[in-house]
Design a protein around this motif. Structure first.
Motif, PDB file in Angstrom:
ATOM      1  N   LEU A 284      16.788  -1.814   5.205  1.00 21.71           N
ATOM      2  CA  LEU A 284      15.436  -2.367   5.089  1.00 21.71           C
ATOM      3  C   LEU A 284      14.571  -1.364   5.855  1.00 21.71           C
ATOM      4  N   SER A 285      13.414  -1.013   5.234  1.00 18.83           N
ATOM      5  CA  SER A 285      12.444  -0.302   6.178  1.00 18.83           C
ATOM      6  C   SER A 285      11.079  -1.134   5.961  1.00 18.83           C
ATOM      7  N   ALA A 286      10.616  -1.909   6.850  1.00 20.33           N
ATOM      8  CA  ALA A 286       9.431  -2.695   6.981  1.00 20.33           C
ATOM      9  C   ALA A 286       8.298  -1.694   7.385  1.00 20.33           C
ATOM     10  N   LEU A 287       7.310  -1.333   6.680  1.00 15.97           N
ATOM     11  CA  LEU A 287       6.166  -0.279   7.073  1.00 15.97           C
ATOM     12  C   LEU A 287       4.873  -1.033   7.553  1.00 15.97           C
TER      13      LEU A 287
ATOM     14  N   ASN B 177       0.418  14.727  -8.450  1.00 18.17           N
ATOM     15  CA  ASN B 177      -0.104  16.053  -7.812  1.00 18.17           C
ATOM     16  C   ASN B 177       0.473  15.928  -6.403  1.00 18.17           C
ATOM     17  N   ASN B 178       1.137  14.843  -6.023  1.00 16.90           N
ATOM     18  CA  ASN B 178       1.779  14.396  -4.772  1.00 16.90           C
ATOM     19  C   ASN B 178       3.030  15.629  -4.503  1.00 16.90           C
ATOM     20  N   THR B 179       2.483  16.816  -3.508  1.00 18.25           N
ATOM     21  CA  THR B 179       3.432  17.519  -3.278  1.00 18.25           C
ATOM     22  C   THR B 179       4.797  17.112  -2.613  1.00 18.25           C
ATOM     23  N   HIS B 180       4.486  15.978  -1.633  1.00 15.12           N
ATOM     24  CA  HIS B 180       5.425  15.900  -0.993  1.00 15.12           C
ATOM     25  C   HIS B 180       6.417  15.105  -1.812  1.00 15.12           C
ATOM     26  N   LEU B 181       6.538  14.389  -2.926  1.00 10.16           N
ATOM     27  CA  LEU B 181       7.330  13.842  -3.833  1.00 10.16           C
ATOM     28  C   LEU B 181       7.990  14.745  -4.667  1.00 10.16           C
ATOM     29  N   GLN B 182       6.988  15.928  -5.058  1.00 10.98           N
ATOM     30  CA  GLN B 182       7.545  16.809  -5.944  1.00 10.98           C
ATOM     31  C   GLN B 182       8.636  17.503  -5.168  1.00 10.98           C
TER      32      GLN B 182
ATOM     33  N   SER C 276       0.211  -7.951  -2.139  1.00 10.42           N
ATOM     34  CA  SER C 276      -0.725  -7.889  -3.287  1.00 10.42           C
ATOM     35  C   SER C 276      -1.932  -7.073  -2.686  1.00 10.42           C
ATOM     36  N   GLU C 277      -2.213  -7.312  -1.296  1.00 12.01           N
ATOM     37  CA  GLU C 277      -3.405  -6.714  -0.561  1.00 12.01           C
ATOM     38  C   GLU C 277      -3.320  -5.198  -0.591  1.00 12.01           C
ATOM     39  N   PHE C 278      -2.028  -4.648  -0.929  1.00 11.96           N
ATOM     40  CA  PHE C 278      -1.827  -3.282  -0.476  1.00 11.96           C
ATOM     41  C   PHE C 278      -1.058  -2.524  -1.719  1.00 11.96           C
ATOM     42  N   ALA C 279      -0.925  -3.325  -2.823  1.00 14.61           N
ATOM     43  CA  ALA C 279      -0.179  -3.030  -3.852  1.00 14.61           C
ATOM     44  C   ALA C 279      -0.879  -1.649  -4.615  1.00 14.61           C
ATOM     45  N   HIS C 280      -2.122  -1.890  -4.670  1.00 14.15           N
ATOM     46  CA  HIS C 280      -2.993  -0.582  -5.200  1.00 14.15           C
ATOM     47  C   HIS C 280      -2.760   0.846  -4.454  1.00 14.15           C
ATOM     48  N   LEU C 281      -2.819   0.777  -3.201  1.00 10.49           N
ATOM     49  CA  LEU C 281      -2.520   1.802  -2.298  1.00 10.49           C
ATOM     50  C   LEU C 281      -1.171   2.401  -2.566  1.00 10.49           C
ATOM     51  N   VAL C 282      -0.008   1.365  -2.422  1.00  9.30           N
ATOM     52  CA  VAL C 282       1.365   1.852  -2.757  1.00  9.30           C
ATOM     53  C   VAL C 282       1.595   2.392  -4.431  1.00  9.30           C
ATOM     54  N   SER C 283       1.091   1.806  -5.252  1.00  8.94           N
ATOM     55  CA  SER C 283       1.283   2.321  -6.696  1.00  8.94           C
ATOM     56  C   SER C 283       0.417   3.674  -6.793  1.00  8.94           C
ATOM     57  N   LYS C 284      -0.769   4.026  -6.241  1.00  5.31           N
ATOM     58  CA  LYS C 284      -1.336   5.095  -6.101  1.00  5.31           C
ATOM     59  C   LYS C 284      -0.396   6.409  -5.817  1.00  5.31           C
ATOM     60  N   VAL C 285       0.164   5.825  -4.485  1.00  8.23           N
ATOM     61  CA  VAL C 285       1.119   7.100  -3.935  1.00  8.23           C
ATOM     62  C   VAL C 285       2.180   7.309  -4.798  1.00  8.23           C
TER      63      VAL C 285
ATOM     64  N   HIS D  18      -1.847   9.158   3.220  1.00  8.61           N
ATOM     65  CA  HIS D  18      -1.507  10.531   3.463  1.00  8.61           C
ATOM     66  C   HIS D  18       0.170  10.067   4.237  1.00  8.61           C
ATOM     67  N   ALA D  19      -0.192   9.158   5.397  1.00 11.83           N
ATOM     68  CA  ALA D  19       0.916   8.719   6.330  1.00 11.83           C
ATOM     69  C   ALA D  19       2.156   7.858   5.307  1.00 11.83           C
ATOM     70  N   LEU D  20       1.579   7.228   4.249  1.00 14.73           N
ATOM     71  CA  LEU D  20       2.583   6.512   3.406  1.00 14.73           C
ATOM     72  C   LEU D  20       3.357   7.371   2.571  1.00 14.73           C
ATOM     73  N   THR D  21       2.370   8.293   1.979  1.00 15.65           N
ATOM     74  CA  THR D  21       3.166   9.301   1.088  1.00 15.65           C
ATOM     75  C   THR D  21       4.289  10.268   2.043  1.00 15.65           C
ATOM     76  N   ILE D  22       4.103  10.634   3.226  1.00 13.68           N
ATOM     77  CA  ILE D  22       5.352  11.284   4.026  1.00 13.68           C
ATOM     78  C   ILE D  22       6.394  10.332   4.120  1.00 13.68           C
ATOM     79  N   ILE D  23       6.233   8.956   4.509  1.00 13.28           N
ATOM     80  CA  ILE D  23       7.206   8.164   4.825  1.00 13.28           C
ATOM     81  C   ILE D  23       8.094   7.849   3.585  1.00 13.28           C
ATOM     82  N   LEU D  24       7.397   7.673   2.425  1.00 11.18           N
ATOM     83  CA  LEU D  24       8.179   7.317   1.257  1.00 11.18           C
ATOM     84  C   LEU D  24       8.942   8.451   0.802  1.00 11.18           C
ATOM     85  N   HIS D  25       8.427   9.704   1.068  1.00  8.72           N
ATOM     86  CA  HIS D  25       9.069  11.154   0.777  1.00  8.72           C
ATOM     87  C   HIS D  25      10.348  11.235   1.502  1.00  8.72           C
ATOM     88  N   ARG D  26      10.264  10.486   2.928  1.00  9.89           N
ATOM     89  CA  ARG D  26      11.342  10.723   3.689  1.00  9.89           C
ATOM     90  C   ARG D  26      12.496   9.471   3.210  1.00  9.89           C
ATOM     91  N   LEU D  27      12.140   8.383   2.828  1.00  8.07           N
ATOM     92  CA  LEU D  27      13.070   7.324   2.611  1.00  8.07           C
ATOM     93  C   LEU D  27      13.470   7.114   1.298  1.00  8.07           C
TER      94      LEU D  27
END
Length: 500
Positions: free
Chosen positions: A37-40, A79-84, A65-74, A47-56
């Motif tokens: 488990l990684s609780a964020l 065009n997310n170079t970190h994930l690519q 639900s309050e943060f679902a749109h942000l996570v979905s967007k990432v 930007h920070a979330l993108t980097i962390i998901l890239h690492r995990l």
């Protein structure tokens, strides 16, 4: 002995939610499924979330639900170079957590599975997966990033288990504790209180937001016995309006980690019915590693000790930690117990991280010499207590002498008009470095640099500790509420270039 080997990480599961029951449940469900488990931090930006998901590279993301749109967007951003760059060969399963509490009902308009519905699809006869190795990972937590890029810190099952037992013994949790979740579960898995409370069969009072009114209402309603978190919680309680300050059913133990509030704040909180315990620690130590109950001024006076020194001593190490010491970082020899000789605070034992995820070099460096090097400067007193003086990179270098910014900040915070303070090193042509102070005044208060500097002259023992300049305003904070001293250092040196 430390679990010396750093095992290969299992399937990663991410959770991003405030202190809601679902997040507490995931601290058990995920390890029991054989995953990590990684609780964020819910304050992460895109930007920070993108980097962390890239690492995990998580397989599943549980998100409020309050943060679902942000996570979905990432995760949907092509065009997310970190994930690519990471060759993301899968899209994580997104599961939405709906907070159904009366005051905070949240829903998600995304077409993603819902938490409770997802649980209902599970197998009723599923057998929990036991770890094949006690040194295997149970969770990954990220450092605050106050001293650089956040590090991914892996905890082993063994460390989490032993640290949980240590909490039970150290904080007098009794047989039926009631824990108010004022510390974020994404901070070191709630300092391991998630698992400690389960071991005792205690009651968890989950709150989405923290305020003085919520704290007092929860204590009165649920007969809370313990809470913990940042020092700002004490300020919140002490400065709350009388209408919110309800009579406590019994004494509440409050464990506070970080820069300690002023004595007037501590005494007001104590009179309201709280017993305060000071903790010093970090993500790599699974939370507070050194602790000491705070004693009132009267008790200090009776013992004929110096009030200032006793207030800022972090105390003795947890019973499940093998050792804590202050050592010369080069010779690895312990410094004298004289309360004056500086050294690096070092820890050793079973309740430390397994290592930094994907960074074996940093892991070896952190444990070089057989001790975990905290990077903090401290002294040891005759009574055995350790006093943390500063972060190594924050201390002010004046010739061959180190000046603690924390000591100066303690004096600034004792000024009746100051609510927040930070001191950083400012480059100086003559001295090399000098203190530069940034302060935030209490609401409705007015002051100037002359008044603050005169106060420092009267309170500080050494002339070199008196700030060369004082600047007023809000302090820059990171997502975990820590002052960004690197930002202030840049600001101080930019100011210095334009000063006559």
């Amino acid at each position: 002995m430390l679990c010396s080997r750093f095992v290969v990480m299992f399937m990663q599961v991410v959770a991003m939610a405030p202190n809601v029951p679902a997040l507490y449940e995931l601290h058990f469900a995920v390890p029991m499924a054989g995953a990590t488990l990684s609780a964020l931090n819910v304050s992460l930006d895109e930007h920070a979330l993108t980097i962390i998901l890239h690492r995990l590279r998580p397989k599943i993301i549980f998100v409020d639900s309050e943060f679902a749109h942000l996570v979905s967007k990432v995760i949907d951003n092509k065009n997310n170079t970190h994930l690519q760059e990471n060759h993301y060969d899968h899209k994580p399963l997104l599961v939405a957590i709906h907070d159904v509490s009366p005051d905070h009902r949240t829903q998600c308009d995304l077409e993603v599975p819902e938490y409770e519905q997802t649980l209902a699809t599970g197998e009723s006869d599923f057998q929990a997966v036991s770890p094949a190795d006690e040194c295997g990972p149970i969770s990954v937590n990220f450092t605050s990033g106050s001293t650089g890029t956040p590090k991914a810190v892996a905890y082993s099952h063994r460390a989490a288990y032993l640290n949980s037992l240590g909490l039970i013994l150290r904080y007098d949790m009794g047989k039926s504790p009631v824990f108010l979740w004022t510390v974020d579960m994404f901070r070191c898995n709630g300092w391991c209180f998630t698992w400690a409370m389960a071991a005792l069969g205690g009651i968890n009072v989950c709150i989405r937001n923290v305020s003085a009114k919520i704290i007092f209402d929860s204590i009165q309603l649920h007969k809370v016995t313990h809470l913990c978190g940042k020092p700002t919680i004490l300020n919140m309680i002490a400065e709350s309006p009388p209408v919110d300050q309800k009579r406590l059913p019994s004494v509440v133990i409050g464990i506070i980690a970080g820069t300690f509030p002023t004595i007037p704040v501590l005494e007001r909180v104590q009179k309201l019915g709280f017993n305060i315990v000071q903790g010093y620690g970090m993500t790599e130590a699974l939370g507070p590693a050194l602790i000491r109950p705070w004693r009132s001024w009267q008790h200090h006076h009776e013992d004929n000790h110096d009030d200032h020194n006793l207030k800022y001593r972090e105390g003795l190490h947890n019973i499940t930690l093998e050792a804590a010491d202050v050592k010369d970082p080069t010779t690895m020899q312990s410094v004298p117990s004289d309360g004056e000789t500086f050294g690096e605070v070092m820890l050793r034992g079973n309740t430390l991280m397994a290592g930094y995820l994907g960074n074996p070099e940093a892991t070896r460096e952190a444990f070089s010499g057989g001790w975990f090097r905290t990077g903090d400067i401290g002294v040891r007193h005759v009574d055995g207590c350790i006093e943390m003086k500063d972060r190594a990179r924050d201390a002010i270098v004046l010739g061959k002498e180190l000046i603690s910014t924390l000591d100066i900040e303690a004096v600034l915070l004792s000024h009746p008009k100051v609510v927040e303070a930070a001191v950083v090193a400012q480059n100086d042509v003559v001295a090399g470095q000098v203190p530069c102070a940034f302060v935030k005044l209490k609401k409705g208060e007015c002051s100037n640099s002359e008044e603050i500097l005169k106060f420092c002259e009267e309170q500080l023992q050494k002339t070199a500790m008196i700030p060369k300049s004082v600047w007023f305003g809000d302090l820059p904070m990171n997502s975990t509420g820590k002052v960004q001293k690197s930002v202030l250092r840049d600001r101080a040196n930019a100011i210095g270039k334009h000063c006559p």
